[in-house]
Design an enzyme around this catalytic site. Structure first.
Site, PDB file in Angstrom:
ATOM      1  N   CYS A 167     -44.742 -60.258 -19.357  1.00 13.27           N
ATOM      2  CA  CYS A 167     -44.738 -61.547 -18.674  1.00 13.27           C
ATOM      3  C   CYS A 167     -44.238 -62.717 -19.541  1.00 13.27           C
ATOM      4  CB  CYS A 167     -46.204 -61.796 -18.331  1.00 13.27           C
ATOM      5  SG  CYS A 167     -46.462 -62.584 -16.805  1.00 13.27           S
ATOM      6  N   CYS A 176     -50.782 -64.030 -23.281  1.00 13.72           N
ATOM      7  CA  CYS A 176     -49.669 -64.111 -22.340  1.00 13.72           C
ATOM      8  C   CYS A 176     -48.592 -65.083 -22.814  1.00 13.72           C
ATOM      9  CB  CYS A 176     -50.215 -64.544 -20.974  1.00 13.72           C
ATOM     10  SG  CYS A 176     -48.923 -64.738 -19.739  1.00 13.72           S
ATOM     11  N   SER A 209     -57.324 -60.347 -12.505  1.00 15.31           N
ATOM     12  CA  SER A 209     -57.181 -60.144 -13.946  1.00 15.31           C
ATOM     13  C   SER A 209     -58.555 -60.298 -14.579  1.00 15.31           C
ATOM     14  CB  SER A 209     -56.200 -61.168 -14.518  1.00 15.31           C
ATOM     15  OG  SER A 209     -54.940 -60.958 -13.958  1.00 15.31           O
ATOM     16  N   LEU A 210     -59.145 -59.166 -14.878  1.00 11.01           N
ATOM     17  CA  LEU A 210     -60.531 -59.150 -15.351  1.00 11.01           C
ATOM     18  C   LEU A 210     -60.584 -59.207 -16.879  1.00 11.01           C
ATOM     19  CD1 LEU A 210     -63.433 -58.845 -14.333  1.00 11.01           C
ATOM     20  CD2 LEU A 210     -63.086 -56.382 -14.244  1.00 11.01           C
ATOM     21  N   HIS A 211     -60.033 -58.220 -17.515  1.00  4.44           N
ATOM     22  CA  HIS A 211     -59.799 -58.183 -18.964  1.00  4.44           C
ATOM     23  C   HIS A 211     -61.035 -58.190 -19.862  1.00  4.44           C
ATOM     24  CE1 HIS A 211     -55.756 -58.497 -17.723  1.00  4.44           C
ATOM     25  NE2 HIS A 211     -55.649 -59.803 -17.685  1.00  4.44           N
ATOM     26  N   CYS A 227     -41.382 -57.783  -8.996  1.00  2.00           N
ATOM     27  CA  CYS A 227     -42.441 -58.641  -9.518  1.00  2.00           C
ATOM     28  C   CYS A 227     -41.859 -60.041  -9.656  1.00  2.00           C
ATOM     29  CB  CYS A 227     -42.904 -58.093 -10.873  1.00  2.00           C
ATOM     30  SG  CYS A 227     -44.089 -59.156 -11.714  1.00  2.00           S
ATOM     31  N   GLY A 285     -46.851 -67.503 -14.013  1.00  2.00           N
ATOM     32  CA  GLY A 285     -47.508 -68.468 -13.134  1.00  2.00           C
ATOM     33  C   GLY A 285     -48.789 -67.938 -12.539  1.00  2.00           C
ATOM     34  N   GLU A 286     -49.608 -68.856 -12.059  1.00  2.00           N
ATOM     35  CA  GLU A 286     -50.850 -68.489 -11.371  1.00  2.00           C
ATOM     36  C   GLU A 286     -50.658 -68.812  -9.885  1.00  2.00           C
ATOM     37  OE1 GLU A 286     -53.740 -66.878 -11.672  1.00  2.00           O
ATOM     38  OE2 GLU A 286     -54.146 -67.586  -9.647  1.00  2.00           O
ATOM     39  N   SER A 307     -51.747 -61.375  -7.677  1.00  2.00           N
ATOM     40  CA  SER A 307     -52.619 -61.236  -8.838  1.00  2.00           C
ATOM     41  C   SER A 307     -53.103 -62.607  -9.305  1.00  2.00           C
ATOM     42  CB  SER A 307     -51.827 -60.548  -9.964  1.00  2.00           C
ATOM     43  OG  SER A 307     -52.591 -60.468 -11.143  1.00  2.00           O
ATOM     44  N   ASN A 324     -49.395 -55.879 -24.151  1.00  3.02           N
ATOM     45  CA  ASN A 324     -48.035 -55.932 -24.658  1.00  3.02           C
ATOM     46  C   ASN A 324     -47.995 -57.051 -25.705  1.00  3.02           C
ATOM     47  OD1 ASN A 324     -45.261 -55.609 -24.833  1.00  3.02           O
ATOM     48  ND2 ASN A 324     -45.030 -55.442 -22.611  1.00  3.02           N
ATOM     49  N   CYS A 335     -54.027 -68.077 -20.811  1.00  2.00           N
ATOM     50  CA  CYS A 335     -54.526 -66.769 -21.286  1.00  2.00           C
ATOM     51  C   CYS A 335     -53.919 -66.477 -22.659  1.00  2.00           C
ATOM     52  CB  CYS A 335     -54.191 -65.669 -20.288  1.00  2.00           C
ATOM     53  SG  CYS A 335     -54.966 -65.921 -18.679  1.00  2.00           S
TER      54      CYS A 335
HETATM   55  N1  SAH Z   1     -51.674 -65.529 -13.244  1.00  2.00           N
HETATM   56  C1  SAH Z   1     -51.836 -64.292 -12.559  1.00  2.00           C
HETATM   57  C2  SAH Z   1     -50.580 -63.487 -12.419  1.00  2.00           C
HETATM   58  C3  SAH Z   1     -49.639 -63.409 -13.584  1.00  2.00           C
HETATM   59  S1  SAH Z   1     -50.076 -62.442 -14.976  1.00  2.00           S
HETATM   60  C4  SAH Z   1     -52.944 -63.485 -13.199  1.00  2.00           C
HETATM   61  O1  SAH Z   1     -53.528 -63.936 -14.179  1.00  2.00           O
HETATM   62  O2  SAH Z   1     -53.273 -62.426 -12.699  1.00  2.00           O
HETATM   63  C5  SAH Z   1     -50.009 -60.752 -14.450  1.00  2.00           C
HETATM   64  C6  SAH Z   1     -50.902 -59.835 -15.249  1.00  2.00           C
HETATM   65  O3  SAH Z   1     -50.357 -59.543 -16.540  1.00  2.00           O
HETATM   66  C7  SAH Z   1     -52.276 -60.430 -15.515  1.00  2.00           C
HETATM   67  O4  SAH Z   1     -53.253 -59.437 -15.382  1.00  2.00           O
HETATM   68  C8  SAH Z   1     -52.153 -60.864 -16.957  1.00  2.00           C
HETATM   69  O5  SAH Z   1     -53.396 -61.044 -17.525  1.00  2.00           O
HETATM   70  C9  SAH Z   1     -51.328 -59.743 -17.535  1.00  2.00           C
HETATM   71  N2  SAH Z   1     -50.636 -60.035 -18.798  1.00  2.00           N
HETATM   72  C10 SAH Z   1     -49.988 -61.145 -19.164  1.00  2.00           C
HETATM   73  N3  SAH Z   1     -49.464 -61.026 -20.394  1.00  2.00           N
HETATM   74  C11 SAH Z   1     -49.765 -59.783 -20.826  1.00  2.00           C
HETATM   75  C12 SAH Z   1     -49.502 -59.055 -22.010  1.00  2.00           C
HETATM   76  N4  SAH Z   1     -48.824 -59.597 -23.014  1.00  2.00           N
HETATM   77  N5  SAH Z   1     -49.980 -57.794 -22.089  1.00  2.00           N
HETATM   78  C13 SAH Z   1     -50.676 -57.247 -21.066  1.00  2.00           C
HETATM   79  N6  SAH Z   1     -50.952 -57.877 -19.919  1.00  2.00           N
HETATM   80  C14 SAH Z   1     -50.515 -59.139 -19.799  1.00  2.00           C
END
Ligand code: SAH
Length: 350
Positions: free
Chosen positions: A337, A123, A218-220, A109, A163-164, A195, A294, A120
């Site tokens: 992350c 994160c 990343s839907l959430h 990863c 990062g995005e 992602s 997390n 977010c």
């Molecule tokens: N920016 C991109 C890729 C990096 S984050 C994205 O948003 O997809 C990778 C994944 O981990 C994303 O789904 C993000 O929302 C999730 N993520 C980040 N921090 C997290 C945490 N503390 N707990 C669970 N998922 C997390």
């Protein structure tokens, strides 16, 4: 590709490298040798390239930039053998990469930026904003360095670290081409996942690139209202448009999508939300990956309890949705992350 006016060797394609060396008076086979040293033999420095003449090596060291990473910390999980690397870049910035060992192979990863500007809420990578984009060579080097370090082949790559990736689009694209090039490490495009938090125009552009990589969204949240409380990017793009773009990606590439859904206690984990999610994903091709959030110390989000996770999962299954709960890898080593980087920087500052 240049860095401070010097050619960034590891970010160049073979034709570009051939052209570059030609201008310096070198024959095309030298470009192939150099390319092989970088992308197949994974040389850590120009000095290792013993079949190049000393003069050529000296010239490259003087005129060009050779990306390499310095591991400043490696943590190995006692639970599952996951390894988390903290790498220092040339300019002193640090980034994280993670090696996960699965039955089907080794997956790395990688980070795509130093920091992130998406904001977010749950994160750790985004807490201090974006520092800078990573170059293609710096993205590749995370994988190369880990493969060298372990002596084990990396078969899968997920661009899911800090990062995005869609916010560093051109470098991402070049990185994918180099990583999957048959003259290089030649990782199958189907084993690469990108992602994104859902930047609509970039997803549509990505669909046009004729690639076979997997897209993870990343839907959430099952609606804009909840999504906005977790992800500022939801203020810029409506969920409907994000999902339309994902569907377009499927139509263009035939690749099934992954929808990531981090479960946060009391925020997005009740059965009404599961119902809304099932409704929302009707007609989409892909599966849902539930991730127990997390928790990071800067925010008070809590992980949903096991029972709610199980019920959420079962509800989706009943509605015919493919769903998995992600195994938490490396929980004992600041697995989330951006957490390791953040704790390292804080330690350095004090
Ligand atoms: N920016 C991109 C890729 C990096 S984050 C994205 O948003 O997809 C990778 C994944 O981990 C994303 O789904 C993000 O929302 C999730 N993520 C980040 N921090 C997290 C945490 N503390 N707990 C669970 N998922 C997390």
């Amino acid at each position: 590709m240049e860095r401070d006016g010097r050619a960034d060797l590891k970010s160049m394609t073979l034709p570009e490298l051939t052209e570059y060396l030609k201008d310096l008076g070198e024959k095309p086979f030298r470009a192939r040798q150099l390319y092989q040293w970088m992308h197949v033999k994974l040389a850590a420095s120009v000095d290792e390239m013993t079949n190049l003449s000393r003069e050529m090596r000296e010239m490259l060291k003087e005129k060009a930039f050779y990306a390499s990473l310095n591991p400043v910390d490696v943590r190995i999980s006692q639970i599952d053998g996951t390894r988390k690397y903290l790498f220092e870049l040339e300019d002193g910035n640090v980034i994280e990469s993670v090696l996960m060992r699965y039955k089907h192979g080794n997956s790395v990863c990688i980070s795509s930026q130093v920091g992130c500007r998406m904001g977010c809420r749950f994160c750790a990578s985004t807490l201090d904003g974006l520092e800078r984009n990573l170059r293609p060579s710096e993205m590749l080097e995370q994988i190369y360095r880990i493969q060298r370090d372990t002596g084990e082949r990396v078969s899968n790559v997920v661009v899911m670290g800090s990062g995005e990736p869609m916010d560093n689009y051109d470098n991402l694209l070049r990185f994918i081409h180099l990583l999957t090039d048959e003259n290089g490490l030649h990782i199958s495009q189907r084993n690469v996942t990108v992602s994104t938090c859902g930047i609509v125009p970039r997803i549509r552009q990505f669909a046009e690139e004729n690639l076979q990589v997997t897209l993870a969204l990343s839907l959430h949240a099952p609606n804009d209202e909840v999504r906005k409380t977790l992800m500022p990017v939801a203020n810029s793009f409506a969920l409907k448009d994000v999902l339309d773009a994902c569907h377009y990606y499927f139509e263009k590439t035939g690749r099934r999508l992954t929808f990531e859904y981090s479960l946060v206690k009391g925020v997005n984990d009740n059965l009404d939300e599961a119902r809304a999610l099932a409704e929302l994903l009707k007609g989409q091709h892909g599966h849902v990956n539930l991730i127990p959030v997390n928790p990071i110390k800067e925010r008070d989000f809590k992980q949903s309890d096991r029972k709610s996770i199980e019920e959420f999962k079962q509800y989706l299954e009943k509605r015919g949705i493919n769903v998995t709960v992600r195994r938490e890898m490396g929980r004992d080593i600041d697995g989330a992350c951006g957490q390791l980087r953040k704790s390292y920087i804080e330690k350095e500052r004090t």
